[in-house]
Design a protein around this motif. Structure first.
Motif, short mmCIF file in Angstrom:
data_model
loop_
_atom_site.label_atom_id
_atom_site.label_comp_id
_atom_site.label_asym_id
_atom_site.label_seq_id
_atom_site.Cartn_x
_atom_site.Cartn_y
_atom_site.Cartn_z
N LEU A 59 31.66 -8.42 5.49
CA LEU A 59 31.46 -9.66 5.54
C LEU A 59 29.84 -10.16 5.75
CD1 LEU A 59 33.85 -12.04 6.68
CD2 LEU A 59 33.48 -11.36 3.88
N THR A 60 29.29 -9.81 7.03
CA THR A 60 28.20 -9.73 7.49
C THR A 60 27.31 -8.85 7.96
OG1 THR A 60 27.98 -10.33 9.66
CG2 THR A 60 28.21 -12.43 7.77
N ALA A 61 25.20 -8.29 7.54
CA ALA A 61 25.32 -8.00 7.86
C ALA A 61 23.39 -7.96 8.78
CB ALA A 61 24.97 -6.50 7.20
N LEU A 62 23.60 -7.16 10.13
CA LEU A 62 21.55 -7.10 10.51
C LEU A 62 21.37 -5.87 10.31
CD1 LEU A 62 24.08 -8.64 13.82
CD2 LEU A 62 22.11 -9.75 12.19
N ASN A 63 19.94 -6.08 10.05
CA ASN A 63 18.82 -5.40 9.79
C ASN A 63 18.55 -4.77 10.98
OD1 ASN A 63 19.22 -4.72 7.22
ND2 ASN A 63 17.25 -6.17 6.87
N ILE A 64 18.21 -2.93 10.91
CA ILE A 64 18.00 -2.96 12.51
C ILE A 64 16.46 -2.43 11.49
CG2 ILE A 64 17.93 -1.00 13.78
CD1 ILE A 64 21.15 -1.21 13.56
N VAL A 65 15.75 -2.11 12.41
CA VAL A 65 13.87 -1.86 11.88
C VAL A 65 13.66 -1.07 13.30
CG1 VAL A 65 12.02 -1.49 10.32
CG2 VAL A 65 14.28 -3.54 10.07
N GLY A 119 18.44 -9.73 11.82
CA GLY A 119 18.64 -8.55 12.30
C GLY A 119 17.31 -8.22 13.65
N HIS A 120 16.89 -7.22 14.04
CA HIS A 120 15.68 -7.03 15.01
C HIS A 120 15.38 -5.81 14.56
CE1 HIS A 120 14.32 -6.72 19.09
NE2 HIS A 120 14.46 -5.41 18.81
N SER A 121 13.66 -5.45 15.22
CA SER A 121 12.57 -4.28 14.37
C SER A 121 11.76 -4.66 15.66
CB SER A 121 11.49 -5.71 13.84
OG SER A 121 11.45 -6.03 13.54
N ILE A 122 11.42 -2.77 15.33
CA ILE A 122 10.50 -2.39 16.59
C ILE A 122 9.45 -1.51 16.05
CG2 ILE A 122 11.80 -2.28 18.93
CD1 ILE A 122 12.04 0.40 18.22
N ASP A 123 8.12 -2.07 16.82
CA ASP A 123 6.88 -0.74 16.17
C ASP A 123 7.68 0.26 17.11
OD1 ASP A 123 4.62 0.47 15.02
OD2 ASP A 123 3.15 -1.21 16.21
N ASP A 124 7.71 1.25 16.04
CA ASP A 124 8.22 2.62 16.31
C ASP A 124 6.77 3.92 15.51
OD1 ASP A 124 9.07 4.72 17.59
OD2 ASP A 124 11.09 4.62 16.53
N ALA A 125 6.75 4.90 16.13
CA ALA A 125 6.17 6.12 15.93
C ALA A 125 6.80 6.26 14.60
CB ALA A 125 6.09 7.09 16.67
N PHE A 151 16.15 3.08 9.96
CA PHE A 151 16.31 2.58 9.71
C PHE A 151 17.92 2.11 9.42
CE2 PHE A 151 18.02 -0.44 5.50
CZ PHE A 151 17.69 -2.07 6.03
N GLY A 152 19.27 0.54 9.75
CA GLY A 152 20.51 0.96 9.39
C GLY A 152 20.53 -0.56 9.46
N LEU A 153 22.08 -0.61 9.30
CA LEU A 153 22.46 -2.01 9.81
C LEU A 153 23.37 -1.84 11.00
CD1 LEU A 153 22.06 -1.03 6.46
CD2 LEU A 153 22.10 -3.96 6.48
N ALA A 154 24.14 -3.23 11.32
CA ALA A 154 25.11 -3.33 11.95
C ALA A 154 25.88 -4.29 11.45
CB ALA A 154 25.06 -4.53 13.52
N VAL A 155 27.78 -4.17 10.42
CA VAL A 155 27.57 -4.76 9.90
C VAL A 155 29.48 -5.77 10.68
CG1 VAL A 155 29.30 -4.75 7.63
CG2 VAL A 155 26.81 -3.66 7.93
N THR A 156 29.67 -6.35 9.79
CA THR A 156 31.37 -7.58 10.34
C THR A 156 31.57 -6.82 9.24
OG1 THR A 156 29.89 -8.18 12.44
CG2 THR A 156 31.69 -9.11 11.52
N GLY A 157 32.80 -7.00 9.51
CA GLY A 157 34.29 -7.49 8.01
C GLY A 157 35.32 -7.80 8.60
N VAL A 158 36.13 -8.06 8.15
CA VAL A 158 37.34 -8.92 8.13
C VAL A 158 38.64 -8.25 7.80
CG1 VAL A 158 36.31 -11.25 8.74
CG2 VAL A 158 37.92 -10.30 6.45
#
Length: 346
Positions: free
Chosen positions: A98-104, A137-143, A147-154
């Motif tokens: 259903l929903t997703a959060l970006n991880i950057v 989502g959430h992002s950080i400055d990295d070397a 990238f990926g995602l946290a996903v929620t479903g039912v």
């Protein structure tokens, strides 16, 4: 803007693959057991693809997260692969994402911002295809980029599919070819032509949505998706969870064209070798089977297919449905009474 090869931006020794199953197992043994919660239907115990938490009699949420460093050079394709891979865990549990959060993680001062925009655009387009809503989502400055995602479903609690409920007599169906890890390693080394890159990218960006929808009406007892631990790694988890044996017919396993030849030339990701070391005591290989072919069955896959354990009476019909959906599915084995927790390759 100069063309940037994303796969060249990982630090030395950093492959972006999962921590190996043996190392991860040792770490988990150091941790105290989690407190019991009656609403937690699927947790850490079975090494399943997602957690499942019951909210009501007819409703449970399915949660998962996955991210890694680039395995293809095109930023848009990288975003699509990462999203497809993360969503897959929900499908493997019989759920609807259903929903997703970006991880950057991104070196924002070193790489052009348009590269990150293309990664996010690729993921967004794949989320739309899956009917998933991006909520943040959430992002950080990295070397190095990750990238990926946290996903929620039912899912209805009565319809949860785990990797631990296979039954003797079931047939095993795999819905995508293996060899992805070998091919992406070859890509990083500049050994693939454009057609080969397009081929492996197509496999990795094909959602398991149609496979999950196809199996809904059938007598499916267990399911998992084949990813970082390889076909035999996930097969051994299924065998242990079901307290049964699995028989895999090596000649029936779909394999990406050219991956076997590349493996024979030594093009193997470290994750595949680690997978082999982890499972070799739980797998019986034919005496005449070459080590290269054993490695291939342990290949560390990104965004692989579903491994479905289905009643014998439904296997043929499910396979037909999967092929009608355009999937390269095949019956690759069966569940047996003998050899509990063990996999036999024939």
């Amino acid at each position: 803007m100069d063309t940037v090869k994303l796969t060249s931006l990982t630090t030395k020794g950093g492959c972006g693959c999962k921590i190996g199953p043996s190392d991860l197992s040792e770490v988990m043994k150091m941790l105290p057991p989690q407190p019991k919660n009656p609403n937690l239907l699927v947790g850490l115990e079975t090494s399943d693809d997602s957690g499942v938490y019951q909210l009501t009699e007819d409703l449970a949420i399915v949660q998962t997260v996955d991210f890694f460093t680039p395995i293809v050079d095109d930023p848009y394709d990288f975003g699509q692969v990462a999203a497809t891979n993360a969503i897959s865990d929900i499908y493997a549990m019989g759920g609807k994402p259903l929903t997703a959060l970006n991880i950057v993680a991104f070196p924002i001062s070193k790489l052009d911002k348009s590269i990150l925009a293309d990664i996010l655009r690729g993921a967004s387009d794949k989320l739309k295809e899956a009917g998933v809503t991006l909520v943040g989502g959430h992002s950080i400055d990295d070397a190095e980029p990750k990238f990926g995602l946290a996903v929620t479903g039912v899912v209805n609690p009565k319809n949860v599919k785990t990797n631990a409920a296979a039954q003797s007599g079931d047939k095993l169906i795999l819905t995508k070819p293996i060899g992805v890890g070998i091919m992406t390693t070859a890509l990083k080394r500049g050994l693939l032509d454009e057609s080969q890159i397009a081929r492996v990218t197509k496999v990795m960006t094909t959602l398991n949505k149609s496979a999950a929808e196809a199996m809904e009406p059938f007598d499916v007892h267990a399911c998992t998706d084949v990813t970082g631990f390889g076909l035999l790694g996930h097969a051994t988890e299924m065998a242990v969870g079901a307290n049964a044996g699995l028989r895999i017919y090596r000649d029936q396993v779909p394999v990406l064209e050219g991956s076997r030849e590349l493996a024979d030339q030594g093009v193997l990701p470290g994750g595949s070798k680690n997978n082999y070391l982890h499972v070799r005591d739980m797998v019986t290989f034919p005496e005449d089977m070459e080590l290269t072919d054993q490695y291939l069955l342990c290949d560390a896959v990104t965004s692989g297919g579903l491994l479905i354990s289905v009643g014998e009476g439904d296997a043929k019909h499910l396979l037909e449905k999967l092929k009608e959906s355009g999937l390269e599915a095949a019956i690759i084995g069966e569940v047996i009474i003998n050899g509990k927790g063990h996999v036999f390759v024939e």
